[in-house]
Write a protein that holds these residues in place. Structure first.
Motif, short mmCIF file in Angstrom:
data_model
loop_
_atom_site.label_atom_id
_atom_site.label_comp_id
_atom_site.label_asym_id
_atom_site.label_seq_id
_atom_site.Cartn_x
_atom_site.Cartn_y
_atom_site.Cartn_z
N ALA A 156 -53.39 -100.81 -36.01
CA ALA A 156 -52.31 -101.11 -36.94
C ALA A 156 -51.67 -99.80 -37.39
O ALA A 156 -52.02 -99.25 -38.42
CB ALA A 156 -52.86 -101.90 -38.13
N MET A 157 -50.76 -99.28 -36.61
CA MET A 157 -50.12 -98.00 -36.92
C MET A 157 -48.76 -97.95 -36.25
O MET A 157 -48.48 -98.69 -35.31
CB MET A 157 -51.00 -96.83 -36.47
N ASP A 158 -47.92 -97.08 -36.76
CA ASP A 158 -46.59 -96.94 -36.19
C ASP A 158 -46.68 -96.20 -34.85
O ASP A 158 -47.66 -95.49 -34.59
CB ASP A 158 -45.68 -96.18 -37.15
N PRO A 159 -45.66 -96.37 -33.99
CA PRO A 159 -45.71 -95.76 -32.64
C PRO A 159 -45.89 -94.25 -32.66
O PRO A 159 -46.59 -93.69 -31.80
CB PRO A 159 -44.37 -96.16 -32.03
N GLN A 160 -45.28 -93.57 -33.64
CA GLN A 160 -45.38 -92.11 -33.70
C GLN A 160 -46.82 -91.66 -33.98
O GLN A 160 -47.35 -90.76 -33.32
CB GLN A 160 -44.45 -91.55 -34.77
#
Length: 384
Positions: free
Chosen positions: A15-19
């Protein structure tokens, strides 16, 4: 702590942003566990899973200190006691351990350089067998461990490196001389109490070498040599002298290492399920809370201490509060002393404000009463 049954940890997505995912993919560490049995429990930091047949470890681990834990299943399909260890990961590092099927534990045999090189060369093939680090709880993990440094680990780690939830004992070795001495002692006891039923012999046990956490012993000395009666009275209530003695003897006057030990003990208790660690946590928390003079001497450390307690209390499961943590009103009585000391003269205003805010938070959330005197401090009425 989450316990999510899954066919295989590798099927989960972070659960994390692509960056962030890209950064961790490039800079994150890997933990590989060879021959880990299907259906056993594997954990890293807060999170644990019952793993499937394809599980080989975890990828995208943020650099820094983490806690790896294991529980194997017995023949009745019940999870056994938990074991674990701290690991300080560096960027892009691959850490490999092998599961010892016979011992049902992590093997202490080192992995060869050739095997490490093989894993390094097969990162892409390994990827689908590795679960992503659960980044959604990473900030919470950091809040519980930000004072656990390499120095803290080297000071406290058991020689074997493994944290056991159940103490490891072995029978003491005996010699002909020691057996004769024991038999003679037993004969004397039988003579002295001939009418009493003979008790069964029990083996003498000792802690297995290298399995004990090297926790700090709190000095029993409460006041300096040659102290006046007034000083004896003062330091019998204020633990500041004992705290200074401990800092000088154990930590090179660095109170931040003491804060690290408080966090280490809490993690070993909460996640490692090691009860001795809970007892150590209580002792150190009580020491700091009852050191009135030290609050004016170490305002920054006490500000960090309040933050540590805030995050720790937030993470303790509710059933732990009822059954263990609040037994004998330990927390309310101990924190009452901390909040009273924060009202003393010469206390840093920012620190006092932070402490009072923490007190209000606890009162609002748990309905704890810090205004009245705890029962243990109430005056005793003696009938004449």
């Amino acid at each position: 702590m989450d316990s999510t049954a899954s066919d295989t940890l590798a099927t989960q997505t972070p659960a994390m942003d692509p960056q962030t995912a890209q950064i961790l993919f490039e800079q994150g560490a890997m933990f590989i566990i060879m021959d880990f049995p299907e259906g056993a429990e594997f954990g890293i930091d807060y999170n644990s899973w019952i793993v499937g047949p394809n599980f080989k470890g975890v990828k995208m681990i943020p650099p820094g200190i983490h806690f790896i834990s294991f529980s194997s299943k017995d023949k009745d399909d019940q999870l056994g006691p938990r074991t674990g260890f701290f690991c300080n990961f560096t960027p892009k590092e691959i850490v490999v351990r092998r599961w010892d099927v016979k011992m049902e534990a992590v093997s202490d045999q080192p992995v060869s350089g050739e095997e490490l090189e093989r894993f390094e060369n097969n990162r892409e093939e390994l990827d689908r067998f590795l679960g992503p680090y659960p980044y959604d709880k990473y900030k919470q993990w950091v809040s519980l461990t930000n004072h656990i440094s390499k120095d803290v680990l080297s000071l406290l780690q058991p020689d074997g490196g493994i944290i056991y939830s159940v103490a490891q004992f072995e029978s003491e070795a005996s010699t002909t001389q020691s057996r004769r001495a024991a038999a003679l002692e037993e004969e004397v006891m039988d003579t002295d109490s001939a009418s009493k039923a003979k008790k069964p012999k029990l083996p003498k046990l000792k802690t297995v070498a290298g399995t004990k956490i090297k926790y700090t012993s709190i000095p029993k000395k409460k006041y300096p040599d040659g102290a006046t009666p007034a000083e004896i009275s003062k330091y019998s209530l204020d633990s500041s002298y004992t705290l200074d003695l401990l800092l000088n003897e154990r930590f090179g006057k660095d109170i931040n290492i003491l804060l690290g030990e408080i966090q280490y003990a809490f993690v070993c208790f909460l996640i490692g399920q090691n009860y001795d660690s809970f007892e150590q946590w209580k002792k150190l928390v009580h020491l700091l809370c009852t050191s009135g003079d030290a609050i004016t001497q170490y305002p920054e450390a006490y500000s960090s201490f309040i933050s540590i307690l805030h995050f720790q209390i937030r993470e303790i499961p509710s059933d732990f509060f009822v059954d263990i943590v609040t037994s004998s009103n330990f927390l309310t009585a101990t924190l009452h002393e901390l909040f009273q000391n924060l009202l003393g003269d010469h206390v840093d205003p920012k620190l006092r404000k932070k402490g009072l805010s923490f007190q209000k938070h606890l009162t609002d959330k748990f309905k704890w009463d810090f205004m009245s005197e705890p029962d243990e401090f109430a005056p005793v009425v003696v009938d004449c």
